[in-house]
Design a protein around this motif. Structure first.
Motif, PDB file in Angstrom:
ATOM      1  N   LEU A 274     -43.357  21.137   0.032  1.00  0.00           N
ATOM      2  CA  LEU A 274     -43.800  21.887   1.206  1.00  0.00           C
ATOM      3  C   LEU A 274     -44.111  20.944   2.353  1.00  0.00           C
ATOM      4  O   LEU A 274     -43.758  21.203   3.517  1.00  0.00           O
ATOM      5  N   ASN A 275     -44.740  19.829   2.026  1.00  0.00           N
ATOM      6  CA  ASN A 275     -45.078  18.826   3.042  1.00  0.00           C
ATOM      7  C   ASN A 275     -43.823  18.262   3.706  1.00  0.00           C
ATOM      8  O   ASN A 275     -43.789  18.010   4.914  1.00  0.00           O
TER       9      ASN A 275
ATOM     10  N   PRO B 258     -45.100  12.979  15.399  1.00  0.00           N
ATOM     11  CA  PRO B 258     -45.091  11.985  14.321  1.00  0.00           C
ATOM     12  C   PRO B 258     -45.426  12.620  12.980  1.00  0.00           C
ATOM     13  O   PRO B 258     -45.823  13.787  12.892  1.00  0.00           O
ATOM     14  N   TYR B 259     -45.283  11.814  11.929  1.00  0.00           N
ATOM     15  CA  TYR B 259     -45.550  12.290  10.574  1.00  0.00           C
ATOM     16  C   TYR B 259     -47.032  12.624  10.414  1.00  0.00           C
ATOM     17  O   TYR B 259     -47.907  11.919  10.927  1.00  0.00           O
ATOM     18  N   TRP B 260     -47.312  13.709   9.708  1.00  0.00           N
ATOM     19  CA  TRP B 260     -48.685  14.099   9.395  1.00  0.00           C
ATOM     20  C   TRP B 260     -48.685  14.729   8.013  1.00  0.00           C
ATOM     21  O   TRP B 260     -47.823  15.568   7.707  1.00  0.00           O
ATOM     22  N   SER B 261     -49.632  14.322   7.153  1.00  0.00           N
ATOM     23  CA  SER B 261     -49.621  14.742   5.771  1.00  0.00           C
ATOM     24  C   SER B 261     -50.399  16.035   5.569  1.00  0.00           C
ATOM     25  O   SER B 261     -51.631  16.045   5.567  1.00  0.00           O
ATOM     26  N   LEU B 262     -49.672  17.113   5.400  1.00  0.00           N
ATOM     27  CA  LEU B 262     -50.295  18.392   5.068  1.00  0.00           C
ATOM     28  C   LEU B 262     -50.908  18.329   3.679  1.00  0.00           C
ATOM     29  O   LEU B 262     -52.017  18.832   3.453  1.00  0.00           O
ATOM     30  N   SER B 263     -50.205  17.697   2.740  1.00  0.00           N
ATOM     31  CA  SER B 263     -50.706  17.627   1.364  1.00  0.00           C
ATOM     32  C   SER B 263     -52.015  16.853   1.290  1.00  0.00           C
ATOM     33  O   SER B 263     -52.934  17.227   0.557  1.00  0.00           O
TER      34      SER B 263
END
Length: 341
Positions: free
Chosen positions: A224-225, A238-243
């Protein structure tokens, strides 16, 4: 007679062109010294407008007419940071969640005297379930081996996902040395115990089935992430960690991390060290815990982080959530990797 003269004239014209290194059929034959006027086509029995007094002058003239194109300047070399040591862990090669593009970009722009690979570099658990190994994962391995060949001291400390490598403790594979644990001395004289950390995880040690179940659920969250960040990349974010965000909102997970940190620093103290460097829990951090220095280098599936020591002995976390090299567009590489599954 006339046809014979024309044939001889054509042969002489071609021979003169080869001698002069020109294939242009429109060369004026009057430019060839000693060419009889009888062999010249009508209208070309006059001297050419530009005289060639010598072969050298003719070559110089040819250079002026057809200049050699200038060589294309090479691209500027990438900007590279230099450190005494770099710690990387939890790369999880062999899983779709591995952010290999970001790691390759980091390795390209950062060098060190010593490179510690602090466990879970290759995810043997996932590879046993199903084979997944895109080209970018192979590129990471090749990049690490190339650093070792070029003089970086590479020390591999296995974790629980690549625990099969622990049986090779003390052996060297090429220029990479396998250690079950290590001690790093900083430029300021601090002794840091380097270990993955799974041996202090009660779930991994005493409820392995639960660890496997948790790993399966975690893989679903990472999927999902991955889709979430694909959308962010297309929008220019930019990248961002949902998990990671979801994990840190769960109280039990926060309590588990706190207990893990205390256990690690206590063991480091017992071993006569001033602190510990570990991975395993995918949460990058540097802080004092019970009077000991606790350092976690994070991971390359959620936080995209590394622990580094500067030449002056300062320890800091480096987050690599934006690519410096635009030649590696993440969205395209992710689509290509998905197509190979």
């Amino acid at each position: 007679m006339v046809s014979a003269l024309r044939s001889a004239r054509a042969h002489l014209a071609r021979a003169a062109q080869r001698l002069r290194g020109r294939s242009d059929p429109m060369l004026p034959l009057a430019a060839i010294p000693g060419m009889p006027a009888a062999f010249m086509p009508p209208g070309l029995d006059r001297a050419p407008t530009t005289a060639f007094p010598a072969d050298t002058d003719r070559l110089n003239h040819q250079d002026r007419r057809d200049p050699v194109p200038a060589s294309v300047p090479s691209a500027d070399p990438p900007e590279v940071e230099r450190y005494r040591a770099i710690w990387l862990s939890d790369i999880h090669l062999g899983t779709p969640g591995c952010q290999a593009d970001y790691l390759l970009d980091f390795l390209k722009h950062n060098e060190s005297d010593t490179l510690y690979l602090v466990g879970d570099i290759i995810d043997g658990w996932q590879l046993r379930r199903g084979w997944y190994w895109p080209q970018s994962h192979n590129d990471v391995v090749q990049k690490l081996l190339r650093k070792a060949r070029k003089g970086t001291e590479v020390i591999y400390v296995p974790g629980n996902h690549d625990e099969v490598a622990r049986q090779f403790d003390g052996l060297a594979f090429g220029d990479v040395v396998v250690r079950e644990e290590a001690v790093h001395v900083t430029a300021t004289g601090r002794r840091l115990w380097v270990v993955h950390g799974d041996l202090f995880d009660g779930v991994v040690q005493h409820a392995r089935w639960l660890a496997y179940l948790g790993d399966t659920l975690y893989t679903l969250i990472l999927a999902l992430n991955r889709h979430f960040n694909r959308i962010r990349a297309r929008l220019g974010f930019p990248y961002w960690s949902l998990s990671q965000y979801l994990k840190h909102q769960v109280k039990n997970a926060v309590n588990y991390i706190s207990s893990f940190e205390h256990a690690m620093v206590e063991e480091a103290r017992r071993r006569g060290c001033d602190g510990v460097v570990c991975g395993h829990i995918h949460k990058a951090e540097i802080r004092e815990v019970d009077g000991q220095l606790y350092c976690n280098d994070g991971d390359w599936v959620e936080s995209l982080s590394a622990l580094v020591e500067t030449m002056e002995g300062e320890l800091k976390i480096v987050y690599w959530t934006t690519l410096r090299d635009p030649a590696q567009p993440v969205a395209r590489r992710m689509r290509k990797s998905a197509a190979t599954v």
